[in-house]
Every structure is written in C-alpha cells, then in structure tokens.
Scaffold this active site. Structure first.
Site, PDB file in Angstrom:
ATOM      1  N   SER A   1      35.933  13.646  26.255  1.00 20.12           N
ATOM      2  CA  SER A   1      35.630  14.316  26.646  1.00 20.12           C
ATOM      3  C   SER A   1      36.982  15.491  27.941  1.00 20.12           C
ATOM      4  O   SER A   1      38.581  14.242  27.573  1.00 20.12           O
ATOM      5  CB  SER A   1      34.709  14.107  28.043  1.00 20.12           C
ATOM      6  OG  SER A   1      34.013  13.626  27.343  1.00 20.12           O
TER       7      SER A   1
HETATM    8  N1  SAH Z   1      32.628   9.791  26.320  1.00 22.12           N
HETATM    9  C1  SAH Z   1      33.176  10.196  25.273  1.00 22.12           C
HETATM   10  C2  SAH Z   1      33.024  11.470  24.865  1.00 22.12           C
HETATM   11  C3  SAH Z   1      32.437  11.250  23.722  1.00 22.12           C
HETATM   12  S1  SAH Z   1      31.807  13.182  23.294  1.00 22.12           S
HETATM   13  C4  SAH Z   1      35.091   9.919  24.977  1.00 22.12           C
HETATM   14  O1  SAH Z   1      35.755   9.487  26.389  1.00 22.12           O
HETATM   15  O2  SAH Z   1      36.090   9.522  24.507  1.00 22.12           O
HETATM   16  C5  SAH Z   1      29.646  12.694  22.868  1.00 22.12           C
HETATM   17  C6  SAH Z   1      29.534  11.216  21.888  1.00 22.12           C
HETATM   18  O3  SAH Z   1      28.427  11.297  22.197  1.00 22.12           O
HETATM   19  C7  SAH Z   1      29.824  11.831  20.429  1.00 22.12           C
HETATM   20  O4  SAH Z   1      30.644  10.589  19.979  1.00 22.12           O
HETATM   21  C8  SAH Z   1      28.936  11.734  19.813  1.00 22.12           C
HETATM   22  O5  SAH Z   1      28.026  11.342  18.703  1.00 22.12           O
HETATM   23  C9  SAH Z   1      27.303  10.815  20.814  1.00 22.12           C
HETATM   24  N2  SAH Z   1      26.054  10.914  20.534  1.00 22.12           N
HETATM   25  C10 SAH Z   1      25.147  11.699  20.159  1.00 22.12           C
HETATM   26  N3  SAH Z   1      23.540  11.867  20.465  1.00 22.12           N
HETATM   27  C11 SAH Z   1      23.895   9.919  20.591  1.00 22.12           C
HETATM   28  C12 SAH Z   1      22.995   9.513  20.827  1.00 22.12           C
HETATM   29  N4  SAH Z   1      21.663   9.229  20.997  1.00 22.12           N
HETATM   30  N5  SAH Z   1      23.866   7.974  20.819  1.00 22.12           N
HETATM   31  C13 SAH Z   1      24.939   7.592  21.055  1.00 22.12           C
HETATM   32  N6  SAH Z   1      25.329   8.089  20.824  1.00 22.12           N
HETATM   33  C14 SAH Z   1      25.563   9.629  21.407  1.00 22.12           C
END
Ligand code: SAH
Length: 217
Positions: A62
C-alpha cells in the site's frame, strides 16, 4: 528500528504529516518502520515514493499515506489487540505493531505470508504474528480485537469480522467493486448488536478473495 534515513524523513514530512495525518503516534510509527525492507528489491529505489508498489503474485504494498490513514482511523491505543487482513509485504503490520500491543496479520498467498514472516522476524518485531489463511473469516482464536484493518476490498463488511470486534472496536475496510469504485469505511461496534458506519472516502485496493469476500481472483 534503524538509523535516521533522509528519504524516510522526507516521506513522512511530505506525504504523511504534510497531508493531514495528525496523530503523533502514527507519524512516529511511519518514521521508524524502514519501508525499503518490505518492498521488492527491483523497486527499492521507489521505496519512499508516494505510491503503492507492485509485489510478487500481482499484489501491491500500500501507499504510505493510505497505511497512515487507516492506522489513524483505527485510533489504535498502546494496549490494543489488532487484526490486519492482507499482510502482503508485512509493511502495514509493522506500522501497526508500533502502535498496538499485539498484531495478528493474515495473508492468503502462501509465498507472501512466508516472506512477510521472514522480514518481521529479521526486524525483531516480536509482537507481530503472520498467519496464512482466509482473513475474510477473521481469526477467532485471538478474538476479540480492538481494531481490525482490512487492506483488500470486500463486497461488504464480513459478518465474521464484525463478530470478532470487541465492544468499542473499530473495523476499517474498503468496500466496493472488485475493480471499480470503492469506499473506505469505519465500522464502530457500539454494543453486542449495534454498529455505526462512517464513510472515509474513495480508495483503490486489490480484492479480498475468500469465503466472505469475492469468490475468485
Ligand atoms: N498490508 C499490505 C498490503 C497488501 S495488498 C502491505 O502493507 O504490504 C492486499 C493483500 O491482501 C494481498 O497480499 C492479498 O494477497 C491479500 N488478500 C486478499 N484476500 C485475502 C484474504 N481473504 N485473506 C488474507 N489475505 C488476503
């Protein structure tokens, strides 16, 4: 966590403090977490740029501002127990770990969960637990949580996450279409039955894929 880094200081001054983030604990957390440790090495020169960055598996780390905005909206106290859904790189969890007593972060993509776990361990962030699993169902073994932060967009706020909020707890979640308009909302649990919802503005997140999210990638 590491020495003063001028690029990181500039990021905080321009993108965080300079753009309406006022919570001093959030600003301090953003100052001490080395974002360059969480980004993929091929985009490391962009670690402090004002943007989300691509990661493996088509996911994104993000934008710093959005991490700060979500953390501020969650009003995290030093004694709080926090659940993050979507560990991704682990960067957001590291910021939350500076604000809260304990953080659990869930990631559905095994390679990402493993990588986030390694970085968190290397940095010695001992109050953070990285879990692999479907975060749309939350993490009942550690519930209730004072704050739940979802970093992927859902069609609606999953019931399991509402149920895992403590009374007074805050759920911060992007709600909307898979690849279309989404709104960041804050849901406050008033008591066992009642929730109050507030709109925090327009956002763009990758989809939450899971049993109580979107069904397919
Ligand atoms: N907070 C993260 C941003 C991640 S983007 C950072 O600081 O880097 C969103 C993430 O959510 C992705 O890695 C994706 O794989 C994950 N995601 C999507 N659906 C999900 C679910 N049901 N449970 C856990 N993670 C999930």
């Amino acid at each position: 966590m590491n020495d003063v880094n001028p690029e990181l200081e500039r990021m905080v001054a321009q993108q965080i403090a300079g753009r309406g983030i006022t919570d001093s604990r959030v600003i301090e957390a953003m100052r001490v977490v080395p974002r360059q440790r969480f980004v993929d090495q091929d985009v490391v020169e962009d670690a402090y740029s004002d943007a989300a960055l691509p990661m493996m598996q088509g996911q994104t780390i993000s934008q710093p501002y959005i991490v700060a905005q979500m953390a501020q909206a969650a009003a995290i106290q030093p004694t709080d127990r926090v659940l993050e859904i979507g560990a991704g790189s682990g960067y957001g969890a590291a910021v939350l770990g500076r604000l809260a007593a304990r953080v659990w972060t869930m990631e559905r993509v095994p390679q990402l969960a493993r990588r986030a776990g390694v970085i968190v361990a290397e940095l010695g962030l001992s109050n953070i637990t990285v879990l692999r699993g479907d975060g749309s169902l939350g993490w009942a073994p550690a519930a209730p949580f004072d704050a739940i932060i979802v970093t992927a967009a859902a069609p609606e706020a999953p019931d399991s996450l509402r149920r895992q909020l403590a009374v007074g707890g805050r759920l911060i979640i992007p709600i909307g279409l898979k690849e279309g308009p989404q709104r960041l909302v804050r849901i406050l649990r008033k008591d066992a039955m009642n929730f109050e919802q507030e709109d925090l503005g327009s956002v763009a997140f990758v989809p939450l894929i899971g049993e109580q999210g979107f069904k397919t990638a």
